[in-house]
Write an enzyme that holds these catalytic residues in place. Structure first.
Site, short mmCIF file in Angstrom:
data_model
loop_
_atom_site.label_atom_id
_atom_site.label_comp_id
_atom_site.label_asym_id
_atom_site.label_seq_id
_atom_site.Cartn_x
_atom_site.Cartn_y
_atom_site.Cartn_z
N THR A 17 0.83 -1.21 0.00
CA THR A 17 0.00 0.00 0.00
C THR A 17 0.86 1.26 0.00
O THR A 17 2.00 1.24 0.50
CB THR A 17 -0.91 0.02 1.25
OG1 THR A 17 -1.52 1.30 1.38
CG2 THR A 17 -0.11 -0.24 2.51
N ASP A 18 0.31 2.34 -0.50
CA ASP A 18 1.03 3.62 -0.47
C ASP A 18 1.13 4.17 0.95
O ASP A 18 1.91 5.10 1.20
CB ASP A 18 0.38 4.64 -1.40
CG ASP A 18 -1.11 4.85 -1.14
OD1 ASP A 18 -1.63 4.28 -0.17
OD2 ASP A 18 -1.74 5.58 -1.93
N GLU A 19 0.39 3.60 1.89
CA GLU A 19 0.45 4.06 3.27
C GLU A 19 1.83 3.92 3.89
O GLU A 19 2.15 4.60 4.87
CB GLU A 19 -0.57 3.32 4.13
CG GLU A 19 -2.02 3.68 3.84
CD GLU A 19 -2.96 3.04 4.83
OE1 GLU A 19 -2.88 3.38 6.04
OE2 GLU A 19 -3.79 2.21 4.43
N TYR A 45 -0.97 0.51 12.05
CA TYR A 45 -1.45 -0.28 10.90
C TYR A 45 -0.50 -0.19 9.72
O TYR A 45 -0.07 -1.20 9.17
CB TYR A 45 -2.85 0.20 10.51
CG TYR A 45 -3.36 -0.45 9.23
CD1 TYR A 45 -3.85 -1.75 9.24
CD2 TYR A 45 -3.34 0.25 8.03
CE1 TYR A 45 -4.31 -2.35 8.08
CE2 TYR A 45 -3.81 -0.33 6.86
CZ TYR A 45 -4.29 -1.63 6.89
OH TYR A 45 -4.74 -2.22 5.74
N LYS A 49 2.28 -2.88 7.66
CA LYS A 49 2.41 -3.06 6.22
C LYS A 49 3.87 -2.89 5.79
O LYS A 49 4.39 -3.66 4.98
CB LYS A 49 1.54 -2.06 5.48
CG LYS A 49 0.05 -2.22 5.70
CD LYS A 49 -0.49 -3.37 4.90
CE LYS A 49 -2.01 -3.37 4.90
NZ LYS A 49 -2.57 -4.45 4.07
N ARG A 168 -9.74 10.23 12.62
CA ARG A 168 -8.95 9.10 13.10
C ARG A 168 -7.58 9.58 13.57
O ARG A 168 -7.02 10.52 13.03
CB ARG A 168 -8.73 8.08 11.97
CG ARG A 168 -9.94 7.34 11.55
CD ARG A 168 -9.56 6.04 10.83
NE ARG A 168 -8.34 6.11 10.06
CZ ARG A 168 -8.26 6.03 8.72
NH1 ARG A 168 -9.37 5.94 8.02
NH2 ARG A 168 -7.11 6.06 8.11
#
Length: 231
Positions: A17-19, A45, A49, A168
């Site tokens: 993921t780009d996260e 989270y 990843k 969040r």
């Protein structure tokens, strides 16, 4: 990956993921994530990843496991689980329920239609270079609030349904991917513009109510209450 080694160095592809790159400032639209952008996660989270990505590359370096990694932007389309932004807003709007938007809805994401993502993964698995990372982006940056308003318009629902809830923790402001590498090496480009993809997505949810209504009537509601209740 241990199983891949045990049964003969089976090809392993990690969908990431780009996260893992953290986020980009809203006032710098010229900045994009590339494959050389340092990992700089914002939340536990996204850190998990990034940790997974590091393990994959460690297996490549240490054991010679044939691996590739793709880091994609936000996906949308058919069969998207109803707790995610787009299907949640579609389902709630159809039921005339409140549309909960984090913060002021100014977070920007680069949206990638799921079929385009699948085509990219297929290309990487068959033609990608072993040990490489490929960024997969949609060239479709949108603010969350603009997406919600667009869904309201498409469904003929009032924007008064929009309800702002507390943001969040560790919520990244902007993701944007530069997919130049996968285009130059493998010839991939996103085929679905957001204006077309969102219409196809909304129509799919209209045509497949039984699928998502079954989900939101069950245990999913406990998760929903945990995430959005008392905000």
């Amino acid at each position: 990956m241990d199983a891949c080694r045990k049964y003969g160095n089976i090809r392993y592809h990690q969908v990431s993921t780009d996260e893992v790159y953290g986020d980009l400032p809203l006032d710098r639209p010229d900045l994009f994530f590339t494959e050389t952008t340092p990992l700089h996660t914002s939340s536990p989270y996204s850190s998990s990843k990034a940790g997974a990505d590091l393990l994959v590359m460690a297996y490549y370096r240490t054991y010679g496991l044939p691996v590739t990694i793709s880091r994609c932007s936000n996906n949308y389309g058919p069969y998207h689980f109803p707790e995610k932004l787009i299907p949640l807003m579609i389902a709630n709007a159809l039921n005339d329920k409140a549309l909960p938007v984090y913060g002021e809805g100014l977070n920007v994401r680069d949206w990638l239609y799921v079929e385009d993502h699948c085509k990219a993964i297929d290309l990487i698995i068959h033609n990608g270079k072993i040990g490489e990372v490929y960024n997969v982006g949609g060239h479709n940056e949108m603010k969350n609030i603009d997406i919600v308003k667009l869904i309201c318009k498409e469904l003929g629902k009032p924007e008064s349904l929009i309800t702002y809830v507390a943001d969040r923790k560790g919520h990244d402001m902007r993701y944007a991917i530069d997919p130049t590498k996968i285009h130059n090496e493998l010839g991939w480009l996103p085929e679905t513009m957001f204006a077309d993809g969102i219409k196809k997505t909304i129509q799919w949810y209209l045509d497949n109510k039984e699928w998502w209504e079954t989900i939101i009537s069950g245990e999913y509601m406990n998760y929903y209450e945990k995430m959005y209740g008392n905000r």
